[in-house]
Scaffold this motif. Sequence first.
Motif, mmCIF file in Angstrom:
data_model
loop_
_atom_site.group_PDB
_atom_site.id
_atom_site.type_symbol
_atom_site.label_atom_id
_atom_site.label_comp_id
_atom_site.label_asym_id
_atom_site.label_seq_id
_atom_site.Cartn_x
_atom_site.Cartn_y
_atom_site.Cartn_z
ATOM 1 N N PHE A 35 -45.666 -60.489 16.335
ATOM 2 C CA PHE A 35 -45.628 -60.488 17.793
ATOM 3 C C PHE A 35 -44.382 -59.866 18.415
ATOM 4 N N LEU A 36 -43.274 -59.758 17.686
ATOM 5 C CA LEU A 36 -42.025 -59.343 18.319
ATOM 6 C C LEU A 36 -41.452 -58.046 17.750
ATOM 7 N N VAL A 37 -40.988 -58.081 16.514
ATOM 8 C CA VAL A 37 -40.309 -56.919 15.932
ATOM 9 C C VAL A 37 -40.876 -56.626 14.553
ATOM 10 N N GLN A 38 -41.116 -55.343 14.298
ATOM 11 C CA GLN A 38 -41.611 -54.911 13.002
ATOM 12 C C GLN A 38 -40.751 -53.754 12.515
ATOM 13 N N THR A 39 -40.677 -53.594 11.205
ATOM 14 C CA THR A 39 -39.969 -52.451 10.641
ATOM 15 C C THR A 39 -40.969 -51.337 10.348
ATOM 16 N N PHE A 40 -40.474 -50.104 10.360
ATOM 17 C CA PHE A 40 -41.335 -48.951 10.122
ATOM 18 C C PHE A 40 -40.490 -47.889 9.429
ATOM 19 N N TYR A 41 -41.032 -47.280 8.374
ATOM 20 C CA TYR A 41 -40.261 -46.218 7.717
ATOM 21 C C TYR A 41 -40.816 -44.864 8.139
ATOM 22 N N ILE A 42 -39.959 -43.873 8.146
ATOM 23 C CA ILE A 42 -40.330 -42.538 8.602
ATOM 24 C C ILE A 42 -40.932 -41.759 7.433
ATOM 25 N N PRO A 43 -42.240 -41.454 7.498
ATOM 26 C CA PRO A 43 -42.928 -40.864 6.346
ATOM 27 C C PRO A 43 -42.908 -39.333 6.295
ATOM 28 N N SER A 44 -42.357 -38.683 7.331
ATOM 29 C CA SER A 44 -42.378 -37.223 7.353
ATOM 30 C C SER A 44 -41.175 -36.703 8.133
ATOM 31 N N GLY A 45 -41.056 -35.378 8.192
ATOM 32 C CA GLY A 45 -39.942 -34.770 8.917
ATOM 33 C C GLY A 45 -40.268 -34.429 10.355
ATOM 34 N N SER A 46 -41.346 -34.966 10.913
ATOM 35 C CA SER A 46 -41.809 -34.542 12.236
ATOM 36 C C SER A 46 -40.908 -34.982 13.385
ATOM 37 N N MET A 47 -39.992 -35.934 13.137
ATOM 38 C CA MET A 47 -39.084 -36.387 14.194
ATOM 39 C C MET A 47 -37.630 -35.997 13.924
ATOM 40 N N GLU A 48 -37.393 -35.120 12.941
ATOM 41 C CA GLU A 48 -36.020 -34.667 12.683
ATOM 42 C C GLU A 48 -35.461 -33.911 13.891
ATOM 43 N N GLU A 49 -34.159 -33.952 14.220
ATOM 44 C CA GLU A 49 -33.212 -34.715 13.427
ATOM 45 C C GLU A 49 -32.933 -36.084 14.028
ATOM 46 N N THR A 50 -33.714 -36.470 15.001
ATOM 47 C CA THR A 50 -33.557 -37.816 15.559
ATOM 48 C C THR A 50 -33.804 -38.854 14.478
ATOM 49 N N LEU A 51 -34.890 -38.680 13.735
ATOM 50 C CA LEU A 51 -35.253 -39.578 12.642
ATOM 51 C C LEU A 51 -35.486 -38.749 11.387
ATOM 52 N N LEU A 52 -34.847 -39.145 10.297
ATOM 53 C CA LEU A 52 -34.962 -38.406 9.052
ATOM 54 C C LEU A 52 -35.983 -39.061 8.131
ATOM 55 N N LEU A 53 -36.483 -38.291 7.191
ATOM 56 C CA LEU A 53 -37.422 -38.793 6.200
ATOM 57 C C LEU A 53 -36.846 -40.032 5.514
ATOM 58 N N ASP A 54 -37.636 -41.099 5.481
ATOM 59 C CA ASP A 54 -37.298 -42.389 4.843
ATOM 60 C C ASP A 54 -36.303 -43.227 5.639
ATOM 61 N N ASP A 55 -35.885 -42.786 6.825
ATOM 62 C CA ASP A 55 -35.175 -43.712 7.707
ATOM 63 C C ASP A 55 -36.064 -44.925 7.949
ATOM 64 N N LYS A 56 -35.437 -46.049 8.231
ATOM 65 C CA LYS A 56 -36.197 -47.248 8.602
ATOM 66 C C LYS A 56 -35.779 -47.657 10.016
ATOM 67 N N VAL A 57 -36.766 -47.935 10.853
ATOM 68 C CA VAL A 57 -36.494 -48.242 12.252
ATOM 69 C C VAL A 57 -37.057 -49.609 12.619
ATOM 70 N N LEU A 58 -36.493 -50.181 13.676
ATOM 71 C CA LEU A 58 -37.007 -51.421 14.245
ATOM 72 C C LEU A 58 -37.912 -51.084 15.414
ATOM 73 N N VAL A 59 -39.065 -51.739 15.464
ATOM 74 C CA VAL A 59 -40.068 -51.470 16.492
ATOM 75 C C VAL A 59 -40.313 -52.726 17.310
ATOM 76 N N ASN A 60 -40.096 -52.608 18.615
ATOM 77 C CA ASN A 60 -40.339 -53.716 19.540
ATOM 78 C C ASN A 60 -41.838 -53.769 19.834
ATOM 79 N N LYS A 61 -42.511 -54.815 19.331
ATOM 80 C CA LYS A 61 -43.959 -54.929 19.508
ATOM 81 C C LYS A 61 -44.337 -55.704 20.767
#
Length: 204
Positions: A35-61
């Motif tokens: 219900f609140l926060v989930q983790t998510f890993y970056i599976p591709s380079g589509s958001m570089e260079e903001t997010l790199l491959l295999d970065d892990k982010v926190l997601v506000n659900k």
Amino acid sequence: MPDKINGRRFPRSKPFEFLVLLIVAVVVAAGVRTFLVQTFYIPSGSMEETLLLDDKVLVNKAIYRFRDPRRGEIVVFEPPVGWGRGPSEQEYIKRVIGVGGDHVVCCDSQKRITVNGQPLDENYLYPGDAPSEEEFDVTVPAGRLFVMGDHRSDSADSRVHLDSDQGTVPVDRVAGRAFAIYWPMSRWASLPVPDTFSRIPDQK
């Protein structure tokens, strides 16, 4: 302190207490994740260079239970049926460029994407990338989003699916907003909305 039942005292079992605490911790963690926060890993380079491959982010659900996604936010979403899915991807992560009612166009005379006539200053793009090699002229339907990756030359985003609801994503498929990189620790950073989006007028 021992428990007392019907006048008799029974010493507490430490293994039992530990088991109860463990169960409670798991239930609380599952509730937070659901219900609140989930983790998510970056599976591709589509958001570089903001997010790199295999970065892990926190997601506000929880945030989109109270309001819709806004321009410039990075969102995790379940792709529309027509988009298909990559071999390792269950969800996508992209930046919101336009919301319901917005007129999103590529490109103006200076090769910039415009939203409601306002050009975007996209200094977050992958170095050397153009805002878009594909031209488009989309009015985003109500309740939907136009999304793009920051690594435009390596992102299968709304531009690739223009023949399906103009490439837009239903708001109800959005799982949450990515708000911070938490791993690796050397990459820890918040993910704010770039200032350029604050200058976009609402579509009249």
